[in-house]
Design an enzyme around this catalytic site. Sequence first.
Site, mmCIF file in Angstrom:
data_model
loop_
_atom_site.group_PDB
_atom_site.id
_atom_site.type_symbol
_atom_site.label_atom_id
_atom_site.label_comp_id
_atom_site.label_asym_id
_atom_site.label_seq_id
_atom_site.Cartn_x
_atom_site.Cartn_y
_atom_site.Cartn_z
ATOM 1 N N GLU A 172 5.672 6.236 -2.736
ATOM 2 C CA GLU A 172 4.683 5.387 -3.409
ATOM 3 C C GLU A 172 3.693 6.213 -4.231
ATOM 4 O O GLU A 172 3.346 5.850 -5.354
ATOM 5 C CB GLU A 172 3.915 4.546 -2.386
ATOM 6 C CG GLU A 172 4.697 3.384 -1.798
ATOM 7 C CD GLU A 172 4.808 2.212 -2.765
ATOM 8 O OE1 GLU A 172 4.325 2.302 -3.913
ATOM 9 O OE2 GLU A 172 5.384 1.184 -2.360
ATOM 10 N N ARG A 205 -10.862 -9.322 6.519
ATOM 11 C CA ARG A 205 -10.338 -10.658 6.186
ATOM 12 C C ARG A 205 -11.357 -11.732 6.554
ATOM 13 O O ARG A 205 -11.436 -12.761 5.880
ATOM 14 C CB ARG A 205 -8.976 -10.871 6.843
ATOM 15 C CG ARG A 205 -7.931 -9.960 6.182
ATOM 16 C CD ARG A 205 -6.522 -10.136 6.707
ATOM 17 N NE ARG A 205 -5.653 -9.092 6.145
ATOM 18 C CZ ARG A 205 -4.442 -8.790 6.578
ATOM 19 N NH1 ARG A 205 -3.931 -9.463 7.605
ATOM 20 N NH2 ARG A 205 -3.741 -7.842 6.009
ATOM 21 N N LYS A 218 1.745 -9.467 5.562
ATOM 22 C CA LYS A 218 1.828 -8.713 4.301
ATOM 23 C C LYS A 218 2.871 -7.603 4.345
ATOM 24 O O LYS A 218 2.845 -6.703 3.518
ATOM 25 C CB LYS A 218 0.439 -8.169 3.950
ATOM 26 C CG LYS A 218 -0.606 -9.291 3.763
ATOM 27 C CD LYS A 218 -1.894 -8.775 3.129
ATOM 28 C CE LYS A 218 -2.860 -9.937 2.872
ATOM 29 N NZ LYS A 218 -4.060 -9.518 2.138
ATOM 30 N N LYS A 242 -0.804 2.090 1.091
ATOM 31 C CA LYS A 242 -1.568 1.077 1.834
ATOM 32 C C LYS A 242 -0.650 0.471 2.882
ATOM 33 O O LYS A 242 0.369 -0.150 2.555
ATOM 34 C CB LYS A 242 -2.082 -0.009 0.898
ATOM 35 C CG LYS A 242 -2.851 -1.103 1.635
ATOM 36 C CD LYS A 242 -3.426 -2.130 0.700
ATOM 37 C CE LYS A 242 -4.185 -3.204 1.481
ATOM 38 N NZ LYS A 242 -4.760 -4.218 0.600
ATOM 39 N N LYS A 245 -4.681 4.353 2.948
ATOM 40 C CA LYS A 245 -5.454 3.324 3.652
ATOM 41 C C LYS A 245 -4.624 2.702 4.759
ATOM 42 O O LYS A 245 -3.467 2.362 4.493
ATOM 43 C CB LYS A 245 -5.856 2.260 2.641
ATOM 44 C CG LYS A 245 -6.571 1.071 3.213
ATOM 45 C CD LYS A 245 -6.732 0.023 2.167
ATOM 46 C CE LYS A 245 -7.382 -1.189 2.783
ATOM 47 N NZ LYS A 245 -7.570 -2.256 1.863
ATOM 48 N N SER A 298 -12.271 -1.723 7.591
ATOM 49 C CA SER A 298 -13.186 -2.527 8.391
ATOM 50 C C SER A 298 -12.979 -2.362 9.891
ATOM 51 O O SER A 298 -13.940 -2.281 10.648
ATOM 52 C CB SER A 298 -13.044 -3.993 7.990
ATOM 53 O OG SER A 298 -11.695 -4.417 8.129
HETATM 54 C C1 PBG Z 1 -6.504 -6.864 0.141
HETATM 55 C C2 PBG Z 1 -7.387 -5.862 0.776
HETATM 56 C C3 PBG Z 1 -7.520 -5.670 2.136
HETATM 57 C C4 PBG Z 1 -8.456 -4.662 2.296
HETATM 58 C C5 PBG Z 1 -8.868 -4.250 1.045
HETATM 59 N N1 PBG Z 1 -8.191 -5.011 0.104
HETATM 60 C C6 PBG Z 1 -6.945 -6.373 3.298
HETATM 61 C C7 PBG Z 1 -5.588 -6.874 3.247
HETATM 62 O O1 PBG Z 1 -4.673 -6.232 2.720
HETATM 63 O O2 PBG Z 1 -5.416 -7.974 3.773
HETATM 64 C C8 PBG Z 1 -8.897 -4.160 3.628
HETATM 65 C C9 PBG Z 1 -10.157 -3.403 3.666
HETATM 66 C C10 PBG Z 1 -10.719 -3.250 5.016
HETATM 67 O O3 PBG Z 1 -10.156 -3.646 6.061
HETATM 68 O O4 PBG Z 1 -11.837 -2.725 5.075
HETATM 69 N N2 PBG Z 1 -6.357 -6.783 -1.216
#
Ligand code: PBG
Length: 353
Positions: A262, A229, A246, A219, A277, A303
């Site tokens: 990972e 968010r 993050k 990720k 991701k 997203s």
């Molecule tokens: C956080 C999380 C995120 C997404 C899924 N779980 C965003 C982040 O790490 O701030 C993003 C999913 C998306 O953008 O569709 N646990």
Amino acid sequence: MWQAPARPVWVGRLNAMASLKLDLTHRPRRLRRTPSLRALVEETVLRPQDFIAPLFVVDGHGAPEPIASMPGIFRYNLDDLVTECRALRDLGVPAVDLFGKIDEQLKDADGTVALREDALVARAVRAVKAAVPELTVITDIALDPYTTHGHDGVLSADGREVDNDRTIASLIEMALLHARAGADMISPSDMMDGRVGALRQALDASGFERVSIMAYSAKYASAFYGPFRDAVGTSSVGKIAGPSDKRTYQLNPANRREALVEVSLDVDEGADIVMVKPAGPYLDIIRDVREMTDKPVAAYQVSGEYAQIHAAAERGWLDLARCRHESLLSIKRAGADMILTYFAKDMAQALRG
Ligand code: PBG
């Protein structure tokens, strides 16, 4: 001495081109000539069962809440969530991944509202499993929708770091809560070290050997998460006390080998499915992961990937249906066995004709 040619040179060239016939052994275009020939040599096919639908859930009885940056995506109350799940099941989508969105006033620094027996997502799991038991219900394991600072875990005593091991203690509680509620699969998206092994052990010790783990393994610290968010109300990251982003737990987008490190850790720790991701900008990573493990590989079309296709289509700059299809086809072609996508329902509908 040089003399001007009698006729312009191009006339001769044109005649030669008109009669040109290449002696080609290979003419790949032969198999692209007709729709039926193209169908015969098609290598990748999308099916409704390739998709996992991420769904946002809220408390109360309000109408579905639209998310401005994600056209067609809503936060659902529990009743509407169940209706949406039935529709997905009827379209052949096999799984949903549930994300909670709660009121700001209920958040605290440790995200404790996620751990209560009557936590929103636990109630959502119960409702969906009761109404649509054949649907695979996955839950997101991370604290970000529940913490005031919007980080995926709890902070260290000095507030400057996300505390790895203390976070894992909370994630275990959260996972057991979701397992008790009937979740088929849990999906840690937090990127803490060692959480997959710790979650596996905790699930097994509590009699939840059947609950599988889809690990967000690679990720990345991506700017493509912006609309999400907004959807879960975690845009606070960096705006209040705590680390400003993050990057101390999510991967650097510049890195490729680190993703493989990972993935191998998560596989060793007991991940049933590993995930990459975002998806579209990371097709090389999906391919690398596909080649290094025989575990199923998931990819999350996030997203921002969804939003950018919609935004361009709204302006008339891109064809929504075709770009949607091509984006997902590319993710599958790169090596993903399953794709988390906000297009899940629309795609399933389109594929069924
Ligand atoms: C956080 C999380 C995120 C997404 C899924 N779980 C965003 C982040 O790490 O701030 C993003 C999913 C998306 O953008 O569709 N646990």
